[in-house]
Scaffold this active site. Structure first.
Site, short mmCIF file in Angstrom:
data_model
loop_
_atom_site.label_atom_id
_atom_site.label_comp_id
_atom_site.label_asym_id
_atom_site.label_seq_id
_atom_site.Cartn_x
_atom_site.Cartn_y
_atom_site.Cartn_z
N HIS A 112 1.89 -4.18 10.35
CA HIS A 112 2.08 -4.46 8.92
C HIS A 112 1.45 -5.79 8.51
O HIS A 112 0.73 -5.87 7.51
CB HIS A 112 3.59 -4.45 8.63
CG HIS A 112 3.97 -4.44 7.19
ND1 HIS A 112 4.04 -5.58 6.44
CD2 HIS A 112 4.34 -3.42 6.37
CE1 HIS A 112 4.44 -5.26 5.21
NE2 HIS A 112 4.62 -3.96 5.15
N ASP A 136 4.96 -12.29 7.15
CA ASP A 136 4.98 -10.87 7.50
C ASP A 136 5.33 -10.71 8.98
O ASP A 136 6.06 -11.54 9.54
CB ASP A 136 3.61 -10.24 7.15
CG ASP A 136 3.72 -8.78 6.75
OD1 ASP A 136 4.16 -7.97 7.59
OD2 ASP A 136 3.38 -8.43 5.61
N SER A 191 4.00 -2.97 -0.37
CA SER A 191 3.53 -3.94 0.64
C SER A 191 2.02 -4.04 0.65
O SER A 191 1.46 -5.07 1.01
CB SER A 191 3.96 -3.50 2.03
OG SER A 191 5.27 -3.87 2.31
#
Ligand SMILES: *[C@@H]1O[C@H](CO)[C@@H](O)[C@H](O)[C@H]1NC(C)=O
Ligand SMILES: *[C@@H]1O[C@H](CO)[C@@H](O)[C@H](O)[C@H]1NC(C)=O
Ligand SMILES: *[C@@H]1O[C@H](CO)[C@@H](O)[C@H](O)[C@H]1NC(C)=O
Ligand SMILES: *[C@@H]1O[C@H](CO)[C@@H](O)[C@H](O)[C@H]1NC(C)=O
Ligand SMILES: *[C@@H]1O[C@H](CO)[C@@H](O)[C@H](O)[C@H]1NC(C)=O
Ligand SMILES: *[C@@H]1O[C@H](CO)[C@@H](O)[C@H](O)[C@H]1NC(C)=O
Ligand SMILES: *[C@@H]1O[C@H](CO)[C@@H](O)[C@H](O)[C@H]1NC(C)=O
Ligand SMILES: *[C@@H]1O[C@H](CO)[C@@H](O)[C@H](O)[C@H]1NC(C)=O
Length: 771
Positions: free
Chosen positions: A216, A143, A546
């Site tokens: 994220h 990620d 996600s």
């Protein structure tokens, strides 16, 4: 069209063509420039004159280019390397002996907690494995990196790092080995491919290290395996205890995504290391354009991981609700779509005509004055045609100043629309869904008082705006509400089947929570991720597949701890055959995009139910030979098969391979394809065999078929399966007899194996009729 106008448009077309011609020419010139290629070598064909494969790789490369640099060599995901080549060099390399393929690099993108309670993990803690076995499980996350200071990485009470771990805590900008601990056991970064294409990383914007400057990666990692943090919230919203799915599992972060995207040479290098490092689960909330498995780096890396017993969980993508919008569909990947939770953040719009409309918001800050304010539609406050979208610089200040502005959802980021309204002098925003999102309400931490409303409410508010000469409104925020019904529902953005690469394999596999999810965040950015957002938060609430992918990664870690001998296919099977297709209130799960019950193309086998998945009774298992047979059935060439499977596999030319022979826990039958192989007399008969492995106690299972359609008859032989011991395998054959069906209809059914006590097997069946 008048003659003059025609001439004019011809001129325009000519000019456009001329322009294209110029740009094609410059493309041709650019071919002398280098691009990144991933070179797959057939290791078994290394000439005896080389004593190790890296010298052989170098020799192959120098034979076509004496100046090309080697970016990475790969040992685990594939045999080969990545390098920068001109198109001509790539072509001549492809013709060298021992080369399986030379593939241009692809760019991937990110598919941008009350969850444990919602999934029933709080009441059943004692059903789950002893913390000792869970703390042996390592979840690797590819990620944007990691914010190690997040409270979710507190390692209090965790024992030493598992002895199987071979990874590292890599030092870089603002990141040292002391940033890892017994929870965050490893962190690495991969930027060579990115920098070779886009130039050196701008360290004023992002850290050249495992540090997460985006948020994220910290969010996905803490969702999968974050420690328990009490008193977590975003500005008081969703306050309570935040925890990952597998609170005692270990986390290893592999940073592969940077401001400009995630490049496949870096992704492969990270997967190569993760396999070497001995992770047990790989979580990848990213995806790219769909391509055949032998061209898709994620699929190639995932195959190697699967062979090592690593479950690879990927996001299905956020391209819904259109059909055929999935990414990451390889059958050795677990593909995860998104559903909602039973939690909401209501914020009402109250209009001058006395009507109220409910929306959602995570705004926290100064409230609007307690009186009605002038209200305007952005499309009436702009000179550009798409003024309704509130794009940067399109609102006319005099027309929005001091007003609440209604903006339509789409094109630019939802939080950016709020920033645009604020910059133009607006005091509040109503964000209205359009048909693309229907009634799906995604909450955001806007920079000004704002709420998001569904399409129906949006249309009603607009008709008030267009009919009232002096429209007014205000927005009222009501905090956090739980117990929302029905839940879950499938998120409109969640990508949908059918599977465009192999329609016979139903995808997504399952859905998991992916709307308004709270988890850890980076200290480098505010909750909106916008540069102008100077707020800093420990937790953030965001949405996407996600977010659903790491839920399944964490659940897979729990199952791995409970059943260390289960293969990735067995773990996925357990999650699929026990998934729910009904909501808590007993009604069928709905699709928020249509307001109707969702189908297996939306929810796969259903919404994950981890407690049931612990004890599925029976599983559909798969091993490496099964997947190689599947590749043979796709009629891949030997080079293509070996680009995916690495070894010298060859298909047996005397054998009939069929894609539908793969022992998958679901059936998808494209009837058009089936018809070509069937008889021409109006009925089609298709037979499929599946093998069940007993992972429970001795039991006798009886079959029940639940079908929604008369036009397809389903029979199962035998209708009873008796298992007397663990790991015993038994097969059954399903015969589908299809009469004439209306064109373009889908029908769905379930095959259920039940032992009549507590174990309940549900199998999804799909007919995709494309006539
Ligand atoms: C690969 O396998 C085929 C069939 O088993 C064999 O004929 C061939 O020699 C093998 N190639 C190498 C390089 O080992
Ligand atoms: C380095 O990390 C700290 C948090 O530990 C942060 O406050 C600081 O701004 C970071 N510095 C840079 C240059 O990113
Ligand atoms: C709208 O909401 C406000 C604030 O909650 C309330 O006072 C008012 O009665 C509501 N009006 C209607 C028509 O529901
Ligand atoms: C505002 O925009 C709507 C939709 O574009 C249009 O129908 C309406 O006439 C506009 N109103 C004014 C006052 O311009
Ligand atoms: C928008 O259009 C109006 C009238 O056509 C014009 O007076 C005004 O200057 C324009 N404003 C902008 C920001 O372009
Ligand atoms: C894989 O499974 C099949 C069917 O259960 C079995 O025949 C085969 O021997 C297995 N192959 C390997 C490599 O374990
Ligand atoms: C592979 O080739 C066989 C024989 O030509 C054909 O029947 C089959 O449909 C092909 N399979 C796929 C997936 O294209
Ligand atoms: C199996 O699940 C179905 C609903 O999917 C339910 O109606 C049935 O009672 C269950 N059977 C057993 C034996 O648990």
């Amino acid at each position: 069209m008048g003659k003059k106008a025609m001439l004019k448009s011809l001129t325009v077309i000519f000019l456009i063509l001329g322009f294209c011609y110029v740009s094609v020419a410059s493309e041709l010139r650019k071919n002398g420039e280098r691009k990144t290629y991933i070179v797959h070598m057939a290791k078994s064909e290394m000439p005896a004159s080389f004593d190790d494969h890296t010298t052989w790789y170098h020799a192959s490369l120098t034979s076509v280019s004496d100046s090309a640099e080697m970016l990475y060599t790969y040992n685990n995901v594939l045999h080969g390397f990545s390098t920068r080549l001109t198109a001509e060099e790539a072509q001549s390399l492809e013709n060298q002996p021992g080369i399986l393929s030379v593939l241009p690099e692809l760019k991937y993108e990110l598919h941008t907690t009350r969850t444990p309670e919602f999934l029933g993990l709080d009441k059943s803690a004692d059903l789950f494995p002893e913390s000792d076995s869970l703390s042996e499980v390592i979840i690797g996350i590819l990620d944007t990196g990691i914010w190690p200071e997040s409270k979710s990485f507190d390692d209090t009470g965790l024992g030493p790092v598992p002895s199987s771990w071979k990874g590292q805590c890599e030092v870089g900008t603002n990141f040292t080995t002391s940033n890892c601990n017994r929870k965050l056991i490893g962190a690495r970064f991969f930027s060579r491919g990115y920098e070779a294409t886009l130039g050196p990383i701008d360290e004023s914007k992002e850290s050249k290290s495992p540090r997460d400057d985006d948020g994220h990666g910290t969010h996905t990692s803490t969702t999968a395996g974050g420690s328990v943090v009490t008193g977590a919230s975003l500005f008081g919203y969703a306050s309570g205890t935040a925890r990952g799915m597998a609170t005692r599992a270990r986390i290893a972060a592999y940073k592969v995504c940077w401001i400009g995207g995630c490049f496949s040479s870096d992704i492969l290098a990270a997967m190569d290391k993760a396999i070497y490092d001995n992770v047990n689960v790989l979580s990848m909330s990213l995806g790219g354009g769909m391509s055949d498995y032998y061209r898709d780096s994620v699929a190639i890396g995932a195959f190697a991981a699967m062979e090592k017993g690593i479950l690879v969980s990927c996001s299905a993508g956020n391209a819904g609700p259109s059909s055929y919008s999935l990414s990451n569909v390889a059958p050795w990947i677990t593909t995860v779509g998104a559903g909602t939770l039973d939690r909401d953040f209501p914020a009402f719009v109250s209009l001058g005509n006395g009507l109220n409309y409910s929306g959602v918001s995570l705004y926290r800050g100064e409230l609007l004055p307690s009186k009605m304010l002038p209200f305007v539609y952005a499309g009436n406050a702009s000179n550009v045609t798409n003024g309704n979208l509130c794009m940067m610089g399109t609102l006319i200040s005099e027309k929005v100043s001091g007003k609440i502005v209604l903006c339509d959802r789409g094109v630019n980021a939802r939080v950016q629309k709020g920033a645009v309204v604020k910059a133009a002098g607006g005091v509040g925003m109503v964000l209205a869904n359009t048909a693309a999102n229907g009634e799906e309400l995604v909450a955001d931490a806007h920079l000004l008082p704002a709420t998001t409303v569904g399409q129906k409410s949006g249309d009603a508010i607009k008709s008030y705006l267009f009919s009232d000469s002096n429209p007014t409104a205000t927005i009222l925020f009501e905090g956090t509400k739980v117990g929302i019904e029905p839940s879950p529902v499938v998120a409109a953005f969640s990508s949908r089947g059918p599977n465009s690469i192999t329609p016979e394999i139903l995808k997504p596999d399952v859905i998991a929570p992916g709307v308004n999810i709270i988890a850890g965040w980076s200290g480098s950015v505010g909750p909106t991720g916008l540069a102008i957002d100077t707020r800093r938060v420990g937790f953030n609430i965001i949405s996407g597949t996600s977010m659903s992918c790491p839920h399944v990664s964490g659940l897979a870690a729990l199952l791995k701890a409970a059943h260390p001998d289960w293969s990735p296919a067995a773990i996925r099977s357990a999650l699929m055959t026990t998934a729910n297709i009904a909501c808590k209130n007993g009604e069928m799960i709905q699709d928020v995009a249509t307001g109707k019950p969702s189908t297996p193309f939306d929810h796969g086998a259903g919404h994950v139910d981890p407690v049931s998945a612990l004890n599925p009774g029976l599983v559909y298992d798969l091993n490496i030979s099964d997947y190689v047979n599947f590749l043979c059935a796709l009629n891949y060439t030997t080079s293509q098969i070996n680009s995916v499977a690495r070894k010298n596999f060859t298909c047996d030319s005397s054998k009939q391979y069929s894609v539908t022979d793969l022992n998958y826990p679901s059936f998808a039958i494209p009837l058009q394809a089936a018809l070509t192989g069937g008889n021409s007399g109006g009925t089609t008969v298709v037979k499929h065999t599946r093998t069940l492995t007993n992972v429970g106690l001795p039991a006798t299972y009886k079959v029940t078929v639940h079908s929604q359609t008369e036009s397809v008859k389903i029979s199962v032989v035998p209708d009873t399966l008796s298992f007397t011991q663990q790991n015993e395998k038994k097969s059954y054959t399903v015969t589908f007899t299809a009469g004439s069906m209306p064109a373009n209809t889908n029908s769905f059914a379930r095959i259920e194996w039940s032992d009549g006590k507590h174990i309940n097997e549900t199998l999804v069946v799909v007919f995709d009729v494309v006539l």
